[in-house]
Design a protein around this motif. Structure first.
Motif, PDB file in Angstrom:
ATOM      1  N   GLY A  21     -56.736  63.334 -45.344  1.00  0.00           N
ATOM      2  CA  GLY A  21     -56.776  63.820 -43.936  1.00  0.00           C
ATOM      3  C   GLY A  21     -56.612  65.510 -43.720  1.00  0.00           C
ATOM      4  N   GLN A  22     -57.656  65.872 -42.843  1.00  0.00           N
ATOM      5  CA  GLN A  22     -57.328  67.188 -42.799  1.00  0.00           C
ATOM      6  C   GLN A  22     -57.777  67.708 -41.297  1.00  0.00           C
ATOM      7  OE1 GLN A  22     -61.004  68.457 -45.168  1.00  0.00           O
ATOM      8  NE2 GLN A  22     -60.009  67.764 -47.181  1.00  0.00           N
ATOM      9  N   CYS A  50     -65.401  60.893 -42.064  1.00  0.00           N
ATOM     10  CA  CYS A  50     -65.064  60.237 -40.793  1.00  0.00           C
ATOM     11  C   CYS A  50     -64.488  61.398 -40.104  1.00  0.00           C
ATOM     12  CB  CYS A  50     -64.373  59.093 -40.628  1.00  0.00           C
ATOM     13  SG  CYS A  50     -64.765  57.749 -41.620  1.00  0.00           S
ATOM     14  N   TRP A  51     -64.833  61.770 -38.816  1.00  0.00           N
ATOM     15  CA  TRP A  51     -64.189  62.732 -38.003  1.00  0.00           C
ATOM     16  C   TRP A  51     -64.178  62.358 -36.561  1.00  0.00           C
ATOM     17  CZ3 TRP A  51     -67.694  64.879 -34.297  1.00  0.00           C
ATOM     18  CH2 TRP A  51     -68.833  64.584 -34.401  1.00  0.00           C
ATOM     19  N   ALA A  52     -63.302  63.295 -35.977  1.00  0.00           N
ATOM     20  CA  ALA A  52     -63.069  63.496 -34.540  1.00  0.00           C
ATOM     21  C   ALA A  52     -62.943  64.838 -34.062  1.00  0.00           C
ATOM     22  CB  ALA A  52     -61.909  62.430 -34.083  1.00  0.00           C
ATOM     23  N   PRO A  74     -59.071  55.681 -34.080  1.00  0.00           N
ATOM     24  CA  PRO A  74     -57.686  56.098 -34.500  1.00  0.00           C
ATOM     25  C   PRO A  74     -57.323  57.463 -34.746  1.00  0.00           C
ATOM     26  CG  PRO A  74     -58.456  54.601 -35.951  1.00  0.00           C
ATOM     27  CD  PRO A  74     -59.542  54.728 -35.111  1.00  0.00           C
ATOM     28  N   MET A  75     -58.369  58.355 -35.377  1.00  0.00           N
ATOM     29  CA  MET A  75     -58.081  59.825 -35.524  1.00  0.00           C
ATOM     30  C   MET A  75     -57.987  60.481 -34.153  1.00  0.00           C
ATOM     31  SD  MET A  75     -60.951  59.931 -38.536  1.00  0.00           S
ATOM     32  CE  MET A  75     -60.622  61.542 -38.564  1.00  0.00           C
ATOM     33  N   TYR A  76     -58.721  60.128 -33.338  1.00  0.00           N
ATOM     34  CA  TYR A  76     -58.989  60.840 -31.945  1.00  0.00           C
ATOM     35  C   TYR A  76     -57.580  60.517 -31.174  1.00  0.00           C
ATOM     36  CZ  TYR A  76     -60.772  61.125 -26.975  1.00  0.00           C
ATOM     37  OH  TYR A  76     -60.573  61.630 -25.814  1.00  0.00           O
ATOM     38  N   ASN A  77     -57.289  59.033 -31.452  1.00  0.00           N
ATOM     39  CA  ASN A  77     -56.003  58.761 -30.838  1.00  0.00           C
ATOM     40  C   ASN A  77     -54.714  59.567 -31.068  1.00  0.00           C
ATOM     41  OD1 ASN A  77     -57.323  56.834 -29.241  1.00  0.00           O
ATOM     42  ND2 ASN A  77     -56.807  55.272 -30.441  1.00  0.00           N
ATOM     43  N   VAL A  87     -59.825  71.300 -32.031  1.00  0.00           N
ATOM     44  CA  VAL A  87     -59.490  70.695 -33.377  1.00  0.00           C
ATOM     45  C   VAL A  87     -60.558  69.738 -33.816  1.00  0.00           C
ATOM     46  CG1 VAL A  87     -58.128  68.929 -32.566  1.00  0.00           C
ATOM     47  CG2 VAL A  87     -57.782  69.581 -34.692  1.00  0.00           C
ATOM     48  N   LEU A  88     -60.975  69.848 -35.040  1.00  0.00           N
ATOM     49  CA  LEU A  88     -61.484  68.677 -35.992  1.00  0.00           C
ATOM     50  C   LEU A  88     -60.750  68.036 -36.787  1.00  0.00           C
ATOM     51  CD1 LEU A  88     -64.523  67.697 -36.721  1.00  0.00           C
ATOM     52  CD2 LEU A  88     -64.617  69.597 -38.321  1.00  0.00           C
ATOM     53  N   ALA A  89     -60.769  66.927 -36.739  1.00  0.00           N
ATOM     54  CA  ALA A  89     -59.909  65.886 -37.624  1.00  0.00           C
ATOM     55  C   ALA A  89     -61.148  65.376 -38.533  1.00  0.00           C
ATOM     56  CB  ALA A  89     -58.978  64.848 -36.802  1.00  0.00           C
ATOM     57  N   VAL A  90     -60.706  65.204 -39.838  1.00  0.00           N
ATOM     58  CA  VAL A  90     -61.624  65.002 -41.079  1.00  0.00           C
ATOM     59  C   VAL A  90     -60.827  63.984 -41.830  1.00  0.00           C
ATOM     60  CG1 VAL A  90     -63.262  65.326 -42.798  1.00  0.00           C
ATOM     61  CG2 VAL A  90     -62.997  66.733 -40.630  1.00  0.00           C
TER      62      VAL A  90
END
Length: 196
Positions: A21-22, A50-52, A74-77, A87-90
């Motif tokens: 998770g990043q 995967c990313w959000a 779920p990352m976006y949530n 923010v970028l979640a990867v």
């Protein structure tokens, strides 16, 4: 709303699958895309990246081949729940040989981002507003000093019969700034709503 001070990472393992998770502070989709290209190059053996993305003017999600709604959503949530922005979640997944099912994937991707968030240092986001003013030439220097004292950014300046000024400053300081500017110009100040 908050944004990250710097990038943070966490790693979890579920049934021998590794989930990295990043979270990265980003300010545009193009910046996020360039970062994703770097991440993919750094992890050529990962089965999924995967990313959000949540940033001003642009957001996006990508399950990168995982069953729809089990990774990016779920990352976006998590990002929305934690009130993160810009923010970028990867999550980079390395296959462990055991299928996790839709529920297992949803939990794993959400947990990977939640765990990364635990390491995050946050900065409160200041909402900015713009204001346009018209005033006499004699009031330009005092108004520039007032802009400096409020840390307002001058966006446009136009000279005609009077001076037109467009600035950006913290939304919470907009009305106090206008009140001070009005008093400084002895009421000879016009507030515009249309663009220059």
């Amino acid at each position: 709303m908050h944004q990250l001070k710097s990038a943070v990472h966490a790693e979890i393992e579920i049934k021998k699958s590794r989930f990295l998770g990043q979270l990265y502070p980003v300010y545009s989709r193009s910046e996020a895309k360039a970062l994703l290209n770097q991440i993919r190059a750094q992890h050529p053996n990962a089965v999924h990246v995967c990313w959000a993305l949540l940033c001003e003017g642009d957001s996006g999600l990508d399950d990168d081949g995982e069953p729809s709604g089990t990774a990016a959503k779920p990352m976006y949530n998590v990002l929305v729940h934690k009130e993160l922005f810009n923010v970028l979640a990867v999550v980079i997944r390395y296959w462990g040989g055991t299928k996790l099912g839709a529920g297992g994937l949803t939990r794993a991707y959400g947990q990977a981002i939640s765990d990364a968030f635990k390491n995050a240092e946050l900065i409160a986001i200041e909402v900015l507003s713009e204001i346009q003013l018209v005033f006499e030439f004699a009031d330009e220097a005092p108004l520039r000093r007032l802009c400096e004292s409020y840390l307002a950014n001058i966006l446009e300046l136009e000279y005609g019969e009077r001076v037109r000024l467009k600035i950006k400053l913290k939304a919470t300081e907009l009305e106090p700034f206008y009140r001070d500017a009005f008093n400084l110009t002895r009421g000879k100040l016009e507030r515009l709503t249309a663009d220059l």
